[in-house]
Design a protein around this motif. Structure first.
Motif, mmCIF file in Angstrom:
data_model
loop_
_atom_site.group_PDB
_atom_site.id
_atom_site.type_symbol
_atom_site.label_atom_id
_atom_site.label_comp_id
_atom_site.label_asym_id
_atom_site.label_seq_id
_atom_site.Cartn_x
_atom_site.Cartn_y
_atom_site.Cartn_z
ATOM 1 N N LEU A 170 10.769 -3.709 -10.619
ATOM 2 C CA LEU A 170 10.915 -3.526 -9.415
ATOM 3 C C LEU A 170 9.797 -3.922 -8.386
ATOM 4 C CD1 LEU A 170 12.097 0.283 -9.932
ATOM 5 C CD2 LEU A 170 13.468 -1.612 -9.474
ATOM 6 N N ILE A 171 10.458 -4.551 -7.125
ATOM 7 C CA ILE A 171 9.423 -4.962 -6.186
ATOM 8 C C ILE A 171 9.076 -3.834 -5.556
ATOM 9 C CG2 ILE A 171 9.373 -6.386 -4.149
ATOM 10 C CD1 ILE A 171 11.055 -8.211 -5.493
ATOM 11 N N GLN A 172 7.823 -3.303 -5.449
ATOM 12 C CA GLN A 172 7.434 -2.137 -4.512
ATOM 13 C C GLN A 172 6.650 -2.391 -3.276
ATOM 14 O OE1 GLN A 172 5.393 -1.628 -8.330
ATOM 15 N NE2 GLN A 172 6.133 0.461 -8.606
ATOM 16 N N GLY A 173 6.378 -3.663 -2.870
ATOM 17 C CA GLY A 173 5.686 -3.970 -1.784
ATOM 18 C C GLY A 173 5.684 -5.377 -1.639
ATOM 19 N N VAL A 174 4.792 -5.938 -0.328
ATOM 20 C CA VAL A 174 4.558 -7.102 -0.065
ATOM 21 C C VAL A 174 3.034 -7.453 0.074
ATOM 22 C CG1 VAL A 174 6.669 -7.418 1.174
ATOM 23 C CG2 VAL A 174 4.822 -6.704 2.434
ATOM 24 N N GLY A 175 2.470 -8.399 -0.346
ATOM 25 C CA GLY A 175 1.149 -8.917 -0.133
ATOM 26 C C GLY A 175 0.899 -10.282 -0.041
ATOM 27 N N GLY A 176 -0.204 -10.690 -0.155
ATOM 28 C CA GLY A 176 -0.751 -11.978 -0.338
ATOM 29 C C GLY A 176 -2.291 -12.050 -0.258
ATOM 30 N N PHE A 177 -2.977 -13.247 0.078
ATOM 31 C CA PHE A 177 -4.151 -13.611 -0.111
ATOM 32 C C PHE A 177 -4.907 -14.199 1.151
ATOM 33 C CE2 PHE A 177 -2.200 -13.593 -4.267
ATOM 34 C CZ PHE A 177 -2.916 -12.675 -5.133
ATOM 35 N N THR A 178 -5.916 -13.641 1.163
ATOM 36 C CA THR A 178 -6.780 -14.527 2.553
ATOM 37 C C THR A 178 -7.139 -15.787 1.891
ATOM 38 O OG1 THR A 178 -8.985 -13.577 1.914
ATOM 39 C CG2 THR A 178 -7.601 -12.126 3.229
ATOM 40 N N ASP A 179 -7.891 -16.471 2.844
ATOM 41 C CA ASP A 179 -8.369 -17.806 2.288
ATOM 42 C C ASP A 179 -9.498 -17.768 1.427
ATOM 43 O OD1 ASP A 179 -10.067 -17.123 4.280
ATOM 44 O OD2 ASP A 179 -10.286 -18.945 5.243
ATOM 45 N N LYS A 180 -10.100 -16.461 1.262
ATOM 46 C CA LYS A 180 -11.088 -16.152 0.273
ATOM 47 C C LYS A 180 -10.616 -15.656 -1.009
ATOM 48 C CE LYS A 180 -14.720 -15.944 3.560
ATOM 49 N NZ LYS A 180 -15.562 -15.394 4.379
ATOM 50 N N TYR A 181 -9.323 -15.605 -0.962
ATOM 51 C CA TYR A 181 -8.494 -14.908 -2.317
ATOM 52 C C TYR A 181 -8.872 -13.376 -2.178
ATOM 53 C CZ TYR A 181 -6.793 -19.376 -3.488
ATOM 54 O OH TYR A 181 -6.087 -20.556 -3.547
ATOM 55 N N GLU A 182 -8.918 -12.792 -1.219
ATOM 56 C CA GLU A 182 -8.916 -11.223 -1.068
ATOM 57 C C GLU A 182 -7.538 -10.780 -1.024
ATOM 58 O OE1 GLU A 182 -12.677 -10.397 1.587
ATOM 59 O OE2 GLU A 182 -11.257 -11.626 2.481
ATOM 60 N N LEU A 183 -7.139 -10.031 -1.632
ATOM 61 C CA LEU A 183 -5.680 -9.429 -2.020
ATOM 62 C C LEU A 183 -5.527 -8.267 -0.777
ATOM 63 C CD1 LEU A 183 -3.006 -8.981 -3.265
ATOM 64 C CD2 LEU A 183 -4.244 -7.338 -4.985
ATOM 65 N N ILE A 184 -4.467 -8.500 -0.163
ATOM 66 C CA ILE A 184 -3.806 -7.801 1.019
ATOM 67 C C ILE A 184 -2.726 -7.359 0.693
ATOM 68 C CG2 ILE A 184 -3.511 -7.357 3.318
ATOM 69 C CD1 ILE A 184 -6.456 -7.741 3.393
ATOM 70 N N GLY A 185 -2.285 -5.960 0.774
ATOM 71 C CA GLY A 185 -0.899 -5.668 0.557
ATOM 72 C C GLY A 185 -0.498 -4.136 0.970
ATOM 73 N N ILE A 186 0.926 -4.119 0.925
ATOM 74 C CA ILE A 186 1.241 -2.575 1.131
ATOM 75 C C ILE A 186 2.469 -2.309 0.139
ATOM 76 C CG2 ILE A 186 3.000 -3.572 2.869
ATOM 77 C CD1 ILE A 186 2.523 -0.969 4.331
ATOM 78 N N TYR A 187 2.497 -1.162 -0.191
ATOM 79 C CA TYR A 187 3.439 -0.820 -1.467
ATOM 80 C C TYR A 187 3.871 0.638 -1.310
ATOM 81 C CZ TYR A 187 -0.407 0.663 -4.583
ATOM 82 O OH TYR A 187 -1.337 1.311 -5.105
ATOM 83 N N ILE A 188 4.843 0.895 -1.906
ATOM 84 C CA ILE A 188 5.520 2.280 -1.933
ATOM 85 C C ILE A 188 5.555 2.783 -3.445
ATOM 86 C CG2 ILE A 188 7.164 3.993 -1.566
ATOM 87 C CD1 ILE A 188 8.237 1.897 0.588
ATOM 88 N N LYS A 189 4.728 3.810 -3.901
ATOM 89 C CA LYS A 189 4.911 4.281 -5.174
ATOM 90 C C LYS A 189 4.809 5.786 -5.051
ATOM 91 C CE LYS A 189 3.130 3.520 -9.892
ATOM 92 N NZ LYS A 189 2.459 2.758 -10.775
ATOM 93 N N GLU A 190 5.923 6.410 -4.772
ATOM 94 C CA GLU A 190 6.140 7.720 -4.377
ATOM 95 C C GLU A 190 5.439 7.998 -2.840
ATOM 96 O OE1 GLU A 190 4.399 9.394 -7.755
ATOM 97 O OE2 GLU A 190 6.072 8.303 -8.940
ATOM 98 N N LYS A 191 4.164 7.470 -2.869
ATOM 99 C CA LYS A 191 3.692 7.454 -1.349
ATOM 100 C C LYS A 191 3.514 6.213 -0.944
ATOM 101 C CE LYS A 191 1.253 11.813 -2.610
ATOM 102 N NZ LYS A 191 0.241 12.573 -2.670
ATOM 103 N N TYR A 192 2.795 6.058 0.333
ATOM 104 C CA TYR A 192 2.544 4.680 0.947
ATOM 105 C C TYR A 192 1.046 4.458 0.479
ATOM 106 C CZ TYR A 192 6.813 5.965 3.484
ATOM 107 O OH TYR A 192 8.215 6.447 3.953
ATOM 108 N N TYR A 193 0.736 2.966 0.399
ATOM 109 C CA TYR A 193 -0.414 2.658 0.069
ATOM 110 C C TYR A 193 -0.749 1.295 0.699
ATOM 111 C CZ TYR A 193 -0.545 6.237 -3.491
ATOM 112 O OH TYR A 193 -0.348 7.344 -4.342
#
Length: 144
Positions: free
Chosen positions: A32-55
């Protein structure tokens, strides 16, 4: 396990388990896809997802939020430098200064700046309540 649609590289998925992440080329059955995300040019993970609450996730840290206490900004702070910020409950949880890639081909053809700037693309997904509700609806459709 958390599954994010990878906006940094279309057609791939970010799989988060415990404190590690990996990238999969295709969706595994019943993921199940729970959110969207990606990486900065320094490979820092950034994302938003739902797993009963928002994160909101930044590298290995996750921050629970409610839509009313989430704020995201991405603005020029000089002629060449931008600042991306996420504020939850009036506390800055992510602050990244960066120089966006500008495709020199823009002089000859019409291009989209977001295509090369993940942080600007992510900002546009979560810049206000309406945008966040839209991304939540998008995520919920992907879960069906």
């Amino acid at each position: 396990m958390i599954v994010l649609e990878n906006r940094y590289k279309v057609g791939t998925y970010i799989i988060i388990e415990e404190d590690t992440w990996s990238i999969k080329q295709e969706k595994v059955n019943k993921m199940l896809i729970q959110g969207v995300g990606g990486f900065t040019d320094k490979y820092e993970l950034i994302g938003i997802y739902i797993k009963e609450k928002y994160y909101f996730i930044y590298n290995n840290k996750k921050y629970e939020f409610m839509i009313d206490n989430f704020e995201c900004k991405n603005e020029y702070i000089s002629k060449t430098e931008r600042e991306f910020k996420v504020i939850i409950s009036n506390q800055i949880v992510c602050k990244i200064r960066y120089i966006p890639f500008i495709d020199p081909g823009f002089l000859w053809y019409d291009g989209d700046i977001e295509e090369f700037d993940f942080l600007l693309q992510f900002y546009n997904l979560v810049k206000d309540k309406t945008s966040i509700y839209n991304i939540i609806k998008y995520i919920q459709k992907k879960q069906v």
